[in-house]
Design an enzyme around this catalytic site. Structure first.
Site, PDB file in Angstrom:
ATOM      1  N   GLU A 168       1.717  -0.721   5.520  1.00  0.00           N
ATOM      2  CA  GLU A 168       0.821   0.380   5.158  1.00  0.00           C
ATOM      3  C   GLU A 168       1.632   1.620   4.802  1.00  0.00           C
ATOM      4  O   GLU A 168       1.344   2.303   3.803  1.00  0.00           O
ATOM      5  CB  GLU A 168      -0.115   0.679   6.317  1.00  0.00           C
ATOM      6  CG  GLU A 168      -0.985   1.904   6.127  1.00  0.00           C
ATOM      7  CD  GLU A 168      -1.485   2.464   7.453  1.00  0.00           C
ATOM      8  OE1 GLU A 168      -1.799   3.664   7.490  1.00  0.00           O
ATOM      9  OE2 GLU A 168      -1.547   1.711   8.441  1.00  0.00           O
TER      10      GLU A 168
ATOM     11  N   ASP B 191       1.538   3.154   1.038  1.00  0.00           N
ATOM     12  CA  ASP B 191       1.059   4.514   0.813  1.00  0.00           C
ATOM     13  C   ASP B 191       1.978   5.249  -0.167  1.00  0.00           C
ATOM     14  O   ASP B 191       1.513   5.928  -1.090  1.00  0.00           O
ATOM     15  CB  ASP B 191       0.995   5.262   2.148  1.00  0.00           C
ATOM     16  CG  ASP B 191       0.644   6.726   1.966  1.00  0.00           C
ATOM     17  OD1 ASP B 191      -0.527   7.024   1.664  1.00  0.00           O
ATOM     18  OD2 ASP B 191       1.546   7.577   2.122  1.00  0.00           O
TER      19      ASP B 191
ATOM     20  N   ASP C 105      -6.470   1.358   5.251  1.00  0.00           N
ATOM     21  CA  ASP C 105      -5.091   1.071   5.665  1.00  0.00           C
ATOM     22  C   ASP C 105      -4.663  -0.323   5.219  1.00  0.00           C
ATOM     23  O   ASP C 105      -3.506  -0.530   4.813  1.00  0.00           O
ATOM     24  CB  ASP C 105      -4.957   1.189   7.186  1.00  0.00           C
ATOM     25  CG  ASP C 105      -5.130   2.616   7.677  1.00  0.00           C
ATOM     26  OD1 ASP C 105      -5.110   3.542   6.840  1.00  0.00           O
ATOM     27  OD2 ASP C 105      -5.316   2.804   8.897  1.00  0.00           O
TER      28      ASP C 105
ATOM     29  N   GLU D  33      -3.670  -0.328   1.547  1.00  0.00           N
ATOM     30  CA  GLU D  33      -2.322   0.214   1.361  1.00  0.00           C
ATOM     31  C   GLU D  33      -1.272  -0.810   1.773  1.00  0.00           C
ATOM     32  O   GLU D  33      -0.219  -0.931   1.121  1.00  0.00           O
ATOM     33  CB  GLU D  33      -2.153   1.502   2.166  1.00  0.00           C
ATOM     34  CG  GLU D  33      -2.924   2.685   1.604  1.00  0.00           C
ATOM     35  CD  GLU D  33      -2.703   3.956   2.400  1.00  0.00           C
ATOM     36  OE1 GLU D  33      -2.741   5.036   1.789  1.00  0.00           O
ATOM     37  OE2 GLU D  33      -2.497   3.866   3.629  1.00  0.00           O
TER      38      GLU D  33
END
Length: 342
Positions: free
Chosen positions: A38, A42, A111, A114
């Protein structure tokens, strides 16, 4: 090895299936979970979206680009894209999260999306991640209005009123409800010139003001349609395209991103076409041949004043008038020579 349903929807097949498995694993399920992926995803997502915005919106400054990007990568946007991809179908949760409905929780789904981007990056490199993210975000970018996306209701209302030279709205707390630790505020928003008076409520004064401003903006637009900029007419095909799903299965992303925009392609085409022609015409320069011709046609002969009188300082003769004057000068010189001989 056949693709999983999620890979089919992503249009990407993992070479290392374990990376996708880890991306779909919540920390409540096992120690090998998706939080590191994650973190990586991101950063990859922010980089790709920033590049897409930079290429598409050439006139936006740094502040506006940051605002638009922040709204495209925020939790709500990622949550709705994850819903469109049906990410919850393959999500691996612990028993406690399953019982509490974790597969529907926006934070978990955002999440996880990502983490999927991070897994694609590790599996296929940056180009693969860029392709996947671009495919998901292009339909969204086609419909957003970069001038308004990410601006709160109070800002939009203020900009609208200022643009039409109308006094700014006033916000007044008219009531509070509930216990001190769980209060609800009620705020009234008034635009006197347009006879608009609405109220909104929220858990804080600021939230209540935003709720009231949103209602006021809708009422202002309805009460003063003549003040609003008339949108360009779209054909049935364009209207149908505007209502199309972002990705198969959901239309919510467009709603979440406030997809209200004019036909940008037509506007840009009209803006770019005429000025270019005008600029080119204004700066057109003659060729070398035309310069040479111009020198011959515009060459002038300036004659000095004779004793008998003064010629004007700026007196000029064209080539056609020079020959008669030269004959006259020669006759005058012969006459003077004859006088001297005598």
């Amino acid at each position: 090895m056949p693709s999983t349903p999620l890979e089919s929807r992503l249009r990407y097949e993992f070479r290392n299936a374990e990376l996708l498995r880890q991306a779909m694993t919540h920390r409540s399920h096992s120690a090998t979970h998706n939080e590191r992926l994650e973190f990586l995803g991101d950063s990859v997502l922010n980089c790709v979206v920033a590049a897409l915005l930079f290429q598409r919106f050439a006139k936006l400054d740094e502040g506006d680009l940051s605002r638009v990007r922040a709204n495209l990568v925020k939790q709500q946007s990622l949550y709705e894209i994850a819903q469109a991809l049906n990410v919850s179908e393959a999500l691996r949760l612990g028993e406690g999260e399953l019982r509490s409905g974790g597969f529907r929780r926006p934070s978990i789904l955002a999440d996880t999306l990502e983490a999927i981007f991070g897994a694609v990056f590790l599996d296929g490199g940056f180009d693969a991640a860029h392709t996947v993210i671009k495919r998901l975000y292009t339909p969204i970018l086609d419909h957003i209005d970069p001038r308004t996306i990410g601006k709160d209701a109070k800002t939009l209302l203020q900009e609208y009123l200022q643009g039409h030279k109308i006094a700014l709205p006033t916000y007044t707390v008219v009531a509070t409800h509930g216990a001190a630790h769980n209060q609800q505020f009620e705020v009234e928003c008034t635009v006197p010139k347009l006879d608009v008076k609405v109220s909104g409520s929220g858990a804080s004064r600021r939230a209540a003001e935003q709720a009231a401003a949103k209602k006021a903006l809708d009422d202002v637009m309805a009460a003063a349609p003549a003040l609003a900029v008339k949108p360009k007419r779209k054909g049935a095909r364009a209207a149908k395209h505007a209502e199309a799903e972002v990705v198969p299965g959901v239309t919510g992303v467009q709603t979440a991103l406030d997809l209200r925009s004019p036909d940008k392609k037509e506007r840009q085409r009209v803006a770019d076409a005429a000025p270019v022609a005008v600029i080119r015409a204004a700066h057109a320069e003659p060729s070398a041949g035309s310069y040479a011709g111009g020198e011959k046609s515009e060459r002038h002969t300036i004659h000095r004043a004779e004793k008998g009188g003064e010629a004007p300082a700026n007196a000029e003769k064209t080539p056609e008038s020079t020959e008669p004057q030269q004959n006259h000068d020669e006759q005058h010189q012969v006459a003077r020579a004859a006088d001297t001989g005598r």
